[in-house]
Write a protein that holds these residues in place. Structure first.
Motif, mmCIF file in Angstrom:
data_model
loop_
_atom_site.group_PDB
_atom_site.id
_atom_site.type_symbol
_atom_site.label_atom_id
_atom_site.label_comp_id
_atom_site.label_asym_id
_atom_site.label_seq_id
_atom_site.Cartn_x
_atom_site.Cartn_y
_atom_site.Cartn_z
ATOM 1 N N MET A 1 0.851 -1.178 0.000
ATOM 2 C CA MET A 1 0.000 0.000 0.000
ATOM 3 C C MET A 1 0.893 1.236 0.000
ATOM 4 S SD MET A 1 -2.855 1.185 2.809
ATOM 5 C CE MET A 1 -1.781 1.176 4.228
ATOM 6 N N PRO A 2 0.697 2.117 -0.957
ATOM 7 C CA PRO A 2 1.490 3.350 -0.984
ATOM 8 C C PRO A 2 1.211 4.212 0.249
ATOM 9 C CG PRO A 2 0.352 3.019 -3.070
ATOM 10 C CD PRO A 2 -0.142 1.988 -2.119
ATOM 11 N N ARG A 3 2.217 4.996 0.603
ATOM 12 C CA ARG A 3 2.120 5.846 1.793
ATOM 13 C C ARG A 3 0.957 6.835 1.686
ATOM 14 N NH1 ARG A 3 7.097 6.480 2.610
ATOM 15 N NH2 ARG A 3 7.475 8.054 1.058
ATOM 16 N N GLU A 4 0.713 7.368 0.502
ATOM 17 C CA GLU A 4 -0.371 8.341 0.330
ATOM 18 C C GLU A 4 -1.721 7.718 0.653
ATOM 19 O OE1 GLU A 4 2.006 7.833 -2.068
ATOM 20 O OE2 GLU A 4 3.170 9.597 -1.537
ATOM 21 N N ASN A 5 -1.914 6.441 0.300
ATOM 22 C CA ASN A 5 -3.159 5.759 0.633
ATOM 23 C C ASN A 5 -3.323 5.635 2.137
ATOM 24 O OD1 ASN A 5 -3.870 5.473 -2.006
ATOM 25 N ND2 ASN A 5 -3.390 3.304 -2.139
ATOM 26 N N GLY A 6 -2.255 5.356 2.845
ATOM 27 C CA GLY A 6 -2.321 5.259 4.304
ATOM 28 C C GLY A 6 -2.753 6.568 4.938
ATOM 29 N N PHE A 7 -2.199 7.658 4.446
ATOM 30 C CA PHE A 7 -2.594 8.972 4.963
ATOM 31 C C PHE A 7 -4.036 9.292 4.594
ATOM 32 C CE2 PHE A 7 1.926 9.580 5.577
ATOM 33 C CZ PHE A 7 1.954 10.344 6.734
ATOM 34 N N GLY A 8 -4.465 8.884 3.417
ATOM 35 C CA GLY A 8 -5.855 9.102 3.005
ATOM 36 C C GLY A 8 -6.825 8.323 3.872
ATOM 37 N N TYR A 9 -6.488 7.066 4.162
ATOM 38 C CA TYR A 9 -7.349 6.252 5.027
ATOM 39 C C TYR A 9 -7.388 6.821 6.443
ATOM 40 C CZ TYR A 9 -7.282 2.725 1.329
ATOM 41 O OH TYR A 9 -7.412 2.061 0.147
ATOM 42 N N ALA A 10 -6.256 7.279 6.932
ATOM 43 C CA ALA A 10 -6.205 7.871 8.272
ATOM 44 C C ALA A 10 -7.074 9.121 8.328
ATOM 45 C CB ALA A 10 -4.761 8.204 8.643
ATOM 46 N N LYS A 11 -6.985 9.957 7.303
ATOM 47 C CA LYS A 11 -7.805 11.174 7.252
ATOM 48 C C LYS A 11 -9.288 10.827 7.247
ATOM 49 C CE LYS A 11 -9.243 14.709 4.058
ATOM 50 N NZ LYS A 11 -10.428 14.071 3.548
ATOM 51 N N GLU A 12 -9.672 9.844 6.453
ATOM 52 C CA GLU A 12 -11.086 9.460 6.385
ATOM 53 C C GLU A 12 -11.587 8.907 7.716
ATOM 54 O OE1 GLU A 12 -13.417 10.028 4.085
ATOM 55 O OE2 GLU A 12 -11.833 11.210 3.158
ATOM 56 N N ALA A 13 -10.759 8.147 8.410
ATOM 57 C CA ALA A 13 -11.161 7.619 9.718
ATOM 58 C C ALA A 13 -11.379 8.748 10.711
ATOM 59 C CB ALA A 13 -10.106 6.645 10.236
ATOM 60 N N VAL A 14 -10.493 9.722 10.716
ATOM 61 C CA VAL A 14 -10.618 10.861 11.623
ATOM 62 C C VAL A 14 -11.869 11.670 11.286
ATOM 63 C CG1 VAL A 14 -9.552 13.052 12.292
ATOM 64 C CG2 VAL A 14 -8.159 10.994 12.118
ATOM 65 N N VAL A 15 -12.113 11.884 10.004
ATOM 66 C CA VAL A 15 -13.286 12.649 9.584
ATOM 67 C C VAL A 15 -14.570 11.921 9.962
ATOM 68 C CG1 VAL A 15 -14.532 13.478 7.537
ATOM 69 C CG2 VAL A 15 -12.099 13.919 7.775
ATOM 70 N N GLN A 16 -14.594 10.613 9.849
ATOM 71 C CA GLN A 16 -15.791 9.852 10.226
ATOM 72 C C GLN A 16 -16.063 9.941 11.723
ATOM 73 O OE1 GLN A 16 -15.554 5.869 8.687
ATOM 74 N NE2 GLN A 16 -15.734 6.554 6.576
ATOM 75 N N VAL A 17 -15.033 9.847 12.538
ATOM 76 C CA VAL A 17 -15.219 9.980 13.983
ATOM 77 C C VAL A 17 -15.698 11.392 14.310
ATOM 78 C CG1 VAL A 17 -14.043 9.962 16.218
ATOM 79 C CG2 VAL A 17 -13.604 8.143 14.581
ATOM 80 N N ASN A 18 -15.129 12.399 13.671
ATOM 81 C CA ASN A 18 -15.578 13.776 13.894
ATOM 82 C C ASN A 18 -17.037 13.958 13.483
ATOM 83 O OD1 ASN A 18 -13.271 14.729 15.045
ATOM 84 N ND2 ASN A 18 -12.669 16.013 13.340
ATOM 85 N N THR A 19 -17.428 13.348 12.385
ATOM 86 C CA THR A 19 -18.814 13.452 11.931
ATOM 87 C C THR A 19 -19.760 12.805 12.931
ATOM 88 O OG1 THR A 19 -18.084 13.443 9.627
ATOM 89 C CG2 THR A 19 -20.395 12.906 10.044
ATOM 90 N N LEU A 20 -19.410 11.623 13.406
ATOM 91 C CA LEU A 20 -20.257 10.947 14.397
ATOM 92 C C LEU A 20 -20.343 11.738 15.693
ATOM 93 C CD1 LEU A 20 -19.187 7.234 13.908
ATOM 94 C CD2 LEU A 20 -21.434 8.208 13.460
ATOM 95 N N ALA A 21 -19.217 12.244 16.163
ATOM 96 C CA ALA A 21 -19.207 13.012 17.409
ATOM 97 C C ALA A 21 -20.040 14.278 17.280
ATOM 98 C CB ALA A 21 -17.773 13.358 17.813
ATOM 99 N N SER A 22 -19.894 14.980 16.169
ATOM 100 C CA SER A 22 -20.651 16.220 16.001
ATOM 101 C C SER A 22 -22.137 15.939 15.819
ATOM 102 C CB SER A 22 -20.105 17.043 14.842
ATOM 103 O OG SER A 22 -20.195 16.334 13.630
ATOM 104 N N ALA A 23 -22.494 14.845 15.160
ATOM 105 C CA ALA A 23 -23.907 14.509 14.978
ATOM 106 C C ALA A 23 -24.562 14.154 16.310
ATOM 107 C CB ALA A 23 -24.051 13.349 13.997
ATOM 108 N N VAL A 24 -23.904 13.328 17.109
ATOM 109 C CA VAL A 24 -24.459 12.962 18.418
ATOM 110 C C VAL A 24 -24.547 14.191 19.306
ATOM 111 C CG1 VAL A 24 -23.987 11.653 20.532
ATOM 112 C CG2 VAL A 24 -23.726 10.562 18.313
ATOM 113 N N LEU A 25 -23.528 15.012 19.285
ATOM 114 C CA LEU A 25 -23.527 16.231 20.091
ATOM 115 C C LEU A 25 -24.647 17.173 19.654
ATOM 116 C CD1 LEU A 25 -21.924 17.682 22.327
ATOM 117 C CD2 LEU A 25 -20.545 18.694 20.528
#
Length: 114
Positions: A1-25
């Motif tokens: 897996m290229p390094r850029e894909n790893g950073f992209g997946y990490a960004k998406e995971a963080v954004v999903q957690v932020n979306t869930l937290a903000s929606a529940v809040l």
């Protein structure tokens, strides 16, 4: 897996957690009158701690995104970007722990008020 894909997946995971937290809040604050109309002081304290932890998760998520950006922009041929850098990992762990704790407290509030 290229390094850029790893950073992209990490960004998406963080954004999903932020979306869930903000929606529940947002939904729990919006409907707090209905949720906590008959709640005792202990239940309200649990709800407020839940909100505080969800806000902390959002803040940590923003710092993770900033740290990801910093890692990518300081990358050179001699020193590649590190997805496991200490600063990045610290904020990432803080986000996950505060999100899970906030959701657990929100669940406890929901169970005690049903």
């Amino acid at each position: 897996m290229p390094r850029e894909n790893g950073f992209g997946y990490a960004k998406e995971a963080v954004v999903q957690v932020n979306t869930l937290a903000s929606a529940v809040l947002a939904l729990s604050v919006t409907f707090r009158k209905d949720l906590a109309s008959h709640a005792g002081s202990a239940s309200l304290a649990i709800l407020q701690w839940s909100w505080a932890l969800l806000i902390a998760a959002l803040a940590a998520g923003v710092f993770v995104l900033l740290a990801l950006t910093g890692q990518l922009f300081k990358e050179t041929d001699a020193k590649p970007a590190d997805l496991y850098a200490t600063g990045l990992r610290t904020f990432w762990i803080a986000q996950i722990v505060s999100f899970c704790a906030g959701m657990a407290l929100f669940g406890i509030f929901g169970i005690t008020e049903v």
